[in-house]
Motif scaffolding. Structure first.
Motif, PDB file in Angstrom:
ATOM      1  N   PRO A  45       0.825  -1.215   0.000  1.00 37.05           N
ATOM      2  CA  PRO A  45       0.000   0.000   0.000  1.00 37.05           C
ATOM      3  C   PRO A  45       0.858   1.264   0.000  1.00 37.05           C
ATOM      4  O   PRO A  45       1.888   1.331   0.673  1.00 37.05           O
ATOM      5  CB  PRO A  45      -0.808  -0.123   1.302  1.00 37.05           C
ATOM      6  CG  PRO A  45      -0.787  -1.579   1.630  1.00 37.05           C
ATOM      7  CD  PRO A  45       0.518  -2.103   1.129  1.00 37.05           C
ATOM      8  N   ALA A  46       0.426   2.242  -0.768  1.00 36.44           N
ATOM      9  CA  ALA A  46       1.133   3.524  -0.809  1.00 36.44           C
ATOM     10  C   ALA A  46       0.803   4.331   0.439  1.00 36.44           C
ATOM     11  O   ALA A  46      -0.355   4.408   0.855  1.00 36.44           O
ATOM     12  CB  ALA A  46       0.737   4.300  -2.067  1.00 36.44           C
ATOM     13  N   HIS A  47       1.823   4.890   1.059  1.00 32.29           N
ATOM     14  CA  HIS A  47       1.660   5.731   2.250  1.00 32.29           C
ATOM     15  C   HIS A  47       0.750   5.061   3.283  1.00 32.29           C
ATOM     16  O   HIS A  47      -0.293   5.592   3.668  1.00 32.29           O
ATOM     17  CB  HIS A  47       1.120   7.101   1.856  1.00 32.29           C
ATOM     18  CG  HIS A  47       1.953   7.768   0.803  1.00 32.29           C
ATOM     19  ND1 HIS A  47       3.269   8.124   1.001  1.00 32.29           N
ATOM     20  CD2 HIS A  47       1.661   8.110  -0.478  1.00 32.29           C
ATOM     21  CE1 HIS A  47       3.750   8.680  -0.103  1.00 32.29           C
ATOM     22  NE2 HIS A  47       2.801   8.671  -1.014  1.00 32.29           N
ATOM     23  N   PRO A  48       1.157   3.890   3.762  1.00 24.09           N
ATOM     24  CA  PRO A  48       0.299   3.112   4.657  1.00 24.09           C
ATOM     25  C   PRO A  48       0.297   3.632   6.089  1.00 24.09           C
ATOM     26  O   PRO A  48       1.180   4.386   6.513  1.00 24.09           O
ATOM     27  CB  PRO A  48       0.952   1.728   4.612  1.00 24.09           C
ATOM     28  CG  PRO A  48       2.415   2.045   4.432  1.00 24.09           C
ATOM     29  CD  PRO A  48       2.439   3.226   3.487  1.00 24.09           C
ATOM     30  N   VAL A  49      -0.707   3.188   6.832  1.00 20.63           N
ATOM     31  CA  VAL A  49      -0.676   3.249   8.290  1.00 20.63           C
ATOM     32  C   VAL A  49       0.112   2.026   8.734  1.00 20.63           C
ATOM     33  O   VAL A  49      -0.263   0.892   8.434  1.00 20.63           O
ATOM     34  CB  VAL A  49      -2.096   3.236   8.886  1.00 20.63           C
ATOM     35  CG1 VAL A  49      -2.019   3.177  10.408  1.00 20.63           C
ATOM     36  CG2 VAL A  49      -2.873   4.453   8.424  1.00 20.63           C
ATOM     37  N   PHE A  68       8.834   2.198   3.255  1.00 23.25           N
ATOM     38  CA  PHE A  68       7.386   2.175   3.019  1.00 23.25           C
ATOM     39  C   PHE A  68       6.732   3.556   3.009  1.00 23.25           C
ATOM     40  O   PHE A  68       5.543   3.658   2.682  1.00 23.25           O
ATOM     41  CB  PHE A  68       6.706   1.292   4.068  1.00 23.25           C
ATOM     42  CG  PHE A  68       7.141  -0.140   4.015  1.00 23.25           C
ATOM     43  CD1 PHE A  68       6.721  -0.973   2.986  1.00 23.25           C
ATOM     44  CD2 PHE A  68       7.987  -0.670   4.981  1.00 23.25           C
ATOM     45  CE1 PHE A  68       7.120  -2.303   2.921  1.00 23.25           C
ATOM     46  CE2 PHE A  68       8.398  -2.001   4.933  1.00 23.25           C
ATOM     47  CZ  PHE A  68       7.972  -2.815   3.902  1.00 23.25           C
ATOM     48  N   ALA A  69       7.450   4.601   3.362  1.00 17.42           N
ATOM     49  CA  ALA A  69       6.920   5.967   3.360  1.00 17.42           C
ATOM     50  C   ALA A  69       5.536   6.045   3.999  1.00 17.42           C
ATOM     51  O   ALA A  69       4.569   6.497   3.368  1.00 17.42           O
ATOM     52  CB  ALA A  69       6.872   6.509   1.936  1.00 17.42           C
ATOM     53  N   PRO A  70       5.399   5.618   5.255  1.00 21.25           N
ATOM     54  CA  PRO A  70       4.063   5.598   5.871  1.00 21.25           C
ATOM     55  C   PRO A  70       3.516   6.998   6.106  1.00 21.25           C
ATOM     56  O   PRO A  70       4.252   7.925   6.429  1.00 21.25           O
ATOM     57  CB  PRO A  70       4.306   4.882   7.203  1.00 21.25           C
ATOM     58  CG  PRO A  70       5.750   5.132   7.510  1.00 21.25           C
ATOM     59  CD  PRO A  70       6.446   5.159   6.182  1.00 21.25           C
ATOM     60  N   GLN A  71       2.210   7.107   5.957  1.00 17.32           N
ATOM     61  CA  GLN A  71       1.548   8.361   6.319  1.00 17.32           C
ATOM     62  C   GLN A  71       1.434   8.466   7.835  1.00 17.32           C
ATOM     63  O   GLN A  71       1.357   9.579   8.386  1.00 17.32           O
ATOM     64  CB  GLN A  71       0.151   8.430   5.692  1.00 17.32           C
ATOM     65  CG  GLN A  71      -0.825   7.360   6.193  1.00 17.32           C
ATOM     66  CD  GLN A  71      -2.261   7.655   5.842  1.00 17.32           C
ATOM     67  OE1 GLN A  71      -2.786   8.709   6.212  1.00 17.32           O
ATOM     68  NE2 GLN A  71      -2.899   6.748   5.115  1.00 17.32           N
ATOM     69  N   ARG A  72       1.427   7.321   8.491  1.00 15.07           N
ATOM     70  CA  ARG A  72       1.354   7.292   9.949  1.00 15.07           C
ATOM     71  C   ARG A  72       2.143   6.087  10.434  1.00 15.07           C
ATOM     72  O   ARG A  72       1.964   4.979   9.940  1.00 15.07           O
ATOM     73  CB  ARG A  72      -0.102   7.188  10.413  1.00 15.07           C
ATOM     74  CG  ARG A  72      -0.281   7.135  11.919  1.00 15.07           C
ATOM     75  CD  ARG A  72      -1.751   7.017  12.270  1.00 15.07           C
ATOM     76  NE  ARG A  72      -1.975   6.847  13.690  1.00 15.07           N
ATOM     77  CZ  ARG A  72      -3.154   6.569  14.233  1.00 15.07           C
ATOM     78  NH1 ARG A  72      -4.233   6.453  13.448  1.00 15.07           N
ATOM     79  NH2 ARG A  72      -3.274   6.413  15.535  1.00 15.07           N
ATOM     80  N   LEU A  73       3.045   6.331  11.380  1.00 12.94           N
ATOM     81  CA  LEU A  73       3.884   5.275  11.940  1.00 12.94           C
ATOM     82  C   LEU A  73       3.653   5.201  13.438  1.00 12.94           C
ATOM     83  O   LEU A  73       3.763   6.210  14.145  1.00 12.94           O
ATOM     84  CB  LEU A  73       5.355   5.553  11.636  1.00 12.94           C
ATOM     85  CG  LEU A  73       6.392   4.574  12.203  1.00 12.94           C
ATOM     86  CD1 LEU A  73       6.138   3.153  11.702  1.00 12.94           C
ATOM     87  CD2 LEU A  73       7.805   5.033  11.839  1.00 12.94           C
ATOM     88  N   THR A  74       3.313   4.000  13.914  1.00 11.13           N
ATOM     89  CA  THR A  74       3.054   3.775  15.336  1.00 11.13           C
ATOM     90  C   THR A  74       4.002   2.703  15.850  1.00 11.13           C
ATOM     91  O   THR A  74       4.182   1.667  15.217  1.00 11.13           O
ATOM     92  CB  THR A  74       1.600   3.321  15.567  1.00 11.13           C
ATOM     93  OG1 THR A  74       0.700   4.317  15.094  1.00 11.13           O
ATOM     94  CG2 THR A  74       1.336   3.093  17.055  1.00 11.13           C
TER      95      THR A  74
END
Length: 241
Positions: A45-49, A68-74
């Protein structure tokens, strides 16, 4: 030290130091993330959580962000001290990370809220593995991916690893055992989504020293008991048969 799980197995001082070493970052984390990226059957997935389950001291954050260039990283961990070091690491790398103090068997995230769940060298530390895997499945979106990279019982149950590190020995599994567990939870994957890395540090007993000295022939796949297993497993889409 007060941990955020009643079943937490505290790491040794050596183990805690090793998890911030160059060897860990370069020869273990980096290699695993690159291998997992290669196991996708289609583009991730592009810009994944993205959830890092068992983030430790946060040394994975920069590599995950680059890959992975995440939009949100937890990041999630049950050790408050590790979480504090993760917070410092994220600030040092100028990466925005949400940190959760929690056991993997009880993840404080909504259902179907995560695109990618990264579980690297965490699962063999967990006592409640069935509950943790069910939580991984719950928080992943339909079509989301579990990125699972693990050492097996053949590696963990060696004298040098038992001497240097701490693990709940009664839950250790073979590569086949972990794959069966993941499949039984409902995840989908094929042979092309699985690898069995044969890295120098994962060679049971001597870390491959005899092979490097030419005193022992390297064992081919099928001749050895696998010490590492990596798999990219997908949660089925809703309504899929």
């Amino acid at each position: 030290m007060s941990f955020l799980s009643d079943n937490y197995v505290e790491e040794t001082r050596f183990g805690f130091w090793f998890l911030r070493s160059h060897t860990w970052q370069h020869h273990v984390l980096r290699v695993a993330i690159n291998d997992l990226r290669s196991l996708f059957s289609e583009p991730p997935p592009a810009h994944p959580v993205l959830l890092d389950a068992g983030c430790g001291q946060g040394k994975s954050f920069q590599l995950l962000h680059q890959t992975f260039a995440p939009q949100r990283l937890t990041g999630l961990d049950a050790d408050p001290h590790s979480l504090e070091l993760s917070r410092e690491e994220a600030a040092r790398q100028c990466i925005e990370v949400e940190l959760i103090g929690s056991d993997c068997a009880s993840i404080q995230l909504p259902d179907a809220s995560v695109d990618l769940l990264f579980c690297h060298q965490t699962f063999h530390h967990l006592v409640e593995q069935d509950l943790a895997l069910a939580e991984f499945y719950r928080v992943l979106k339909p079509g989301g991916y579990l990125l699972f990279a693990e050492s097996t019982e053949a590696y963990i149950d060696t004298w040098v690893i038992r001497w240097l590190f701490r693990h709940p020995m009664h839950v250790q599994k073979s590569a086949a055992g972990y794959l069966q567990m993941i499949r039984q939870q409902g995840f989908e994957f094929g042979p092309q989504n699985v690898s069995y890395p044969y890295l120098w540090w994962s060679r049971a007993r001597d870390f491959g020293l005899l092979e490097r000295l030419g005193l022992q022939r390297p064992k081919a796949a099928g001749e050895r008991e696998e010490t590492l297993v990596n798999v990219v497993a997908r949660k089925p889409l809703e309504g899929a048969v």
